[in-house]
Design an enzyme around this catalytic site. Sequence first.
Site: not given
Lengths: 344, 720
Positions: A51, A108
């Site tokens: 991330e 993500d």
Amino acid sequence: MSLVLTIAAGVAGANAASVILADEWKSYLQGFVTEDGRVVDTANNGISHSESQGYGLVLSVLADDRATFERVWSFTKTELMVRDDGLAGWRWDPAASPNLTDANNATDGDILIAYGLALAGDAWSETSFTDRAREIATTIGSSMLVEAHGMTAILPGAAGFNDRADGVGPVLNPSYWVFEALTAFAKLDPSIDWNAVSETGIELVRRARLSKTGLPPDWLVLNDDGTVRPAPDFPIEFGYNGIRIPLYMMRAGINPVLLEPFRQNSDAEGLYKIDPLTGERLEPISEPGYRLIVAAMDCISNGTVVPEELRTLSPTSYYAATLQLLTLDYLRRSQPSCMTQAAS
Amino acid sequence: MRIIVYFILATLGIIIGYSAYAQQTSQSHLGSADVGPILIAQAPSQPAPGVTTTLETAPASPISAPVAGTPPVATTVAAPAAASPPVDETALRYFARQGDTARMQAELERLRSLHPGWEPPTNLLSDEYVPDADIVRIWDLFTAGDYAGVRAALATKQAADPNFVPSDDLLKSLALGESALRLRNASDAKQYETVISVAANNPELLTCEAIDNLWRLAEAFANTGNNQRAIDAYAYVLGNCDDPAQRYATVQKAIELLDRADLQPLLALERAGPDGISEFAALRLDLARRAVAASLEDDGEAPLPDDIALLEQTARDGDNAEDMRLLGWSELAQKRNDAGRRWFEAAMEADPSAESAQGLGAALLDLGDPQAAEAAIADYADDNDQINGLYLDASAALLALQPRIEVESGVLGRIVSAVMAARRATAAQELGWYAYDFQQPETAVEWFTLALRWQSDLEPAAYGLMVASNALGDAATVESIRTQWGPNSARIASFGRDSGSAAPPVPQPRPVHQASSASVVRAVHLSQPPTATTQATTGSSQSSSASRSCTKFVPAGSLSSGAALGHGWCLMQLNRPAQAVDHFNRALQSGSESTRSDAAYGLSLAYVRLGLADNAAVAAATAPISDRQAVELEIAIYSEKAISAYDIGDYRRALDALDERARYAPERNDLLTLRAWSYYHLKRYRESQRIFEAVAATGYGEAVGGLQAANAALLASQSN
């Protein structure tokens, strides 16, 4: 089901000038990006993850800093993107050997990395970046999408979210829907229905409005009737994951009405980690970067201009600074009236 | 010798192509026409996207080209590079000027491998060559392995000078450096498909100079079920790389990952060392040891004669007890018991230890000589559970010998101690038959009763108790056993009723043998009950004045309470706690408080010795007893409770009992060890380790094994 998408404000186009100030970017680099291209989560023992690397790539393009982008990308591809499926291992610890301490992926992170590459390909007309973005998007589309109550949802990772012995799940995290990235993926790989994925993310936020607070739990599952409840074995909270949701929605130009629960559960002091079932405030989330998200929602909701002290970056921690830069980028680019002096 | 290896992966079957420039002549006939020459210049300058693409788009026909025992191998001749790209010598000259010969040499080798046929310039220090300072800095970053820094510097330079074009050499080197890093990280993360695809797309990474890459590739092949490719990779190293330490390490790695059969082609590439000794001699011996050890596992294959011969020679030459024992077990496994015995005798000579004794004992038992086996093991019987079990087996076999032999009293004494300590029902049952055969039915009843307490479903003990009780005229017990066991045992059901069909008692009773019976009684007198109760018993004034004439069976009900008390203590001295229980119970009916008090105390002790701590606690409460006796009892009861709880795996209760006991007396080493093992089983490794450490420090040998186990468990739990 009516998907309410207003026209998304264009993000950094090929020749769009950066709205991130040179000083802001310099302090971000000093605080959170190492010489070897590692984006450091300062509040989390100095580890890095897919991330943070993904945010680093996206912000480098938004700041129009190709040298940093190259640095961060070199680290990302050599240290994290070693999985057999081509995605990134999620957790990199400078104190561990080997450094990659968890080779599971975090979707993500993969989405942000691919999005950063897609932005870079456009901004600097570099097809090799676009090609890599497409490869990752295709892999996500083919292996990290899952059906949840008839909808196409994002599986948070390859292992551990859809394989519970009790059959509950899949476990979902609505903050993994980086809506603007999904729009970009639709261009990269039209064979996957990315629009349906986006709709699912909005639908999760909409269904969460039925709860007492109206907030989605950071980690949730869908009941048999399709309603949302906190995922078993995860903390029952709306917190550091979920606070990104309104930011992503604003950046993608999604109907501002859906921002209301997030706005109503915050105040001038900032956001809160909240038990979504009882409304109990568990702890404040109040660094300037987080408060700017509240200010941005207020401006969009009722025209309140953003307070002076939040209008430039305060690099308090990696995560707050990252969200603040993303919010500043959005406000300066798409909502300049929010950043003008209030008539006094 | 310049060697570059190419690993080209094609559809499923992966072809390994070697370009071995030094071997051009000998290999020039091999398959080059089919594949076409693989030139360095054709190596991709960027890592190819991923293995998927490679697999789909690059099907190549597998070419068999046996070279030095390496199957599918395509060897090509490197044609002289006709149109070589210009070689960027900036870094080389930079390092030369710096006088950095190590880095200059490395750069020289790097350039040579990138540009076959290229020769370094004669005058590296020529002043006419003015390097670009930015390029020098970039090479500096590159040499330091800072590829991210190089990427950033290139971007910065390109932004400042739009006409700047980095050299192919630099870009290729950079991509290669990043790929090497990625290969290593993927390997560390066990992402083996990534390792293979990176290697396939960057064959320049696979050189003797970067042997770690070759090792990691071989490991990736082996761990993805592609053993032949792993063998090829290792064989390449052994065929082409010269560093002795690396060659040795290569075979070591292969041993860890490959089956024995797969290692043969690799061992065939062995070279003789400068000292005339084959370079893998030590590894061959290690392999032989492993193979012989593996043959001892369940379903293990018989060891190869070569392995045995090698091991025998080493064992003899080096007086190596470890190898001798291994050979001994191997002989036993193949039923050559006498050969096994000889190895273990030699091992005992070289290394008198529990390990050697255990082997010798096993061999002697297999040879049908339990007497010698018992004698060989006795000194080590307490060293560990395994040898203790073997000792009890040998003892049982010794006691069961037909015709009966008279076991020397010292031997019988240590057998009894071991049986009591281990609470081994089968051995207790053999002691019962042994006593019975030597006309000691009371002693026999005692042992059979104990055996049944320890293992309630042991039919031979029940049968023995029936036979011995019958000999004592105890019809009630005989019938009670018949009622309880009859449905499950034909010989018990029909005992004494149908002499024609009833199975004879096993073993057959022997004729009276006066001297022997005396020795049995003497031996049983010698038997040591659990320590705590010994002290308690001798501490009792009653015991010294107790009647000595309790060897004859007397029903408790027929005695006065006072006489029953004396009889009870006498029975305790003969280690017949079950009978003593009856007598102490009788004594508890006395009107005298002091008799009742002593009886309660005796009853408690008897229950403790029978392993019935709960009954002991109840008994202790049946009459007031002296404070000192109460304390002794508490200690004995809690010791017993701890041991019983531990035996059934209730470690929490074992700890509770030890804690209770600790209120009355400091913990002995054996109980401390029990406590440590309890912590261990509860996964409280740190506490376990601390106690084992402290106990081991006092020289208490049994804590050492525990300490090792706790250390290992701690390590394992930390690495998770």
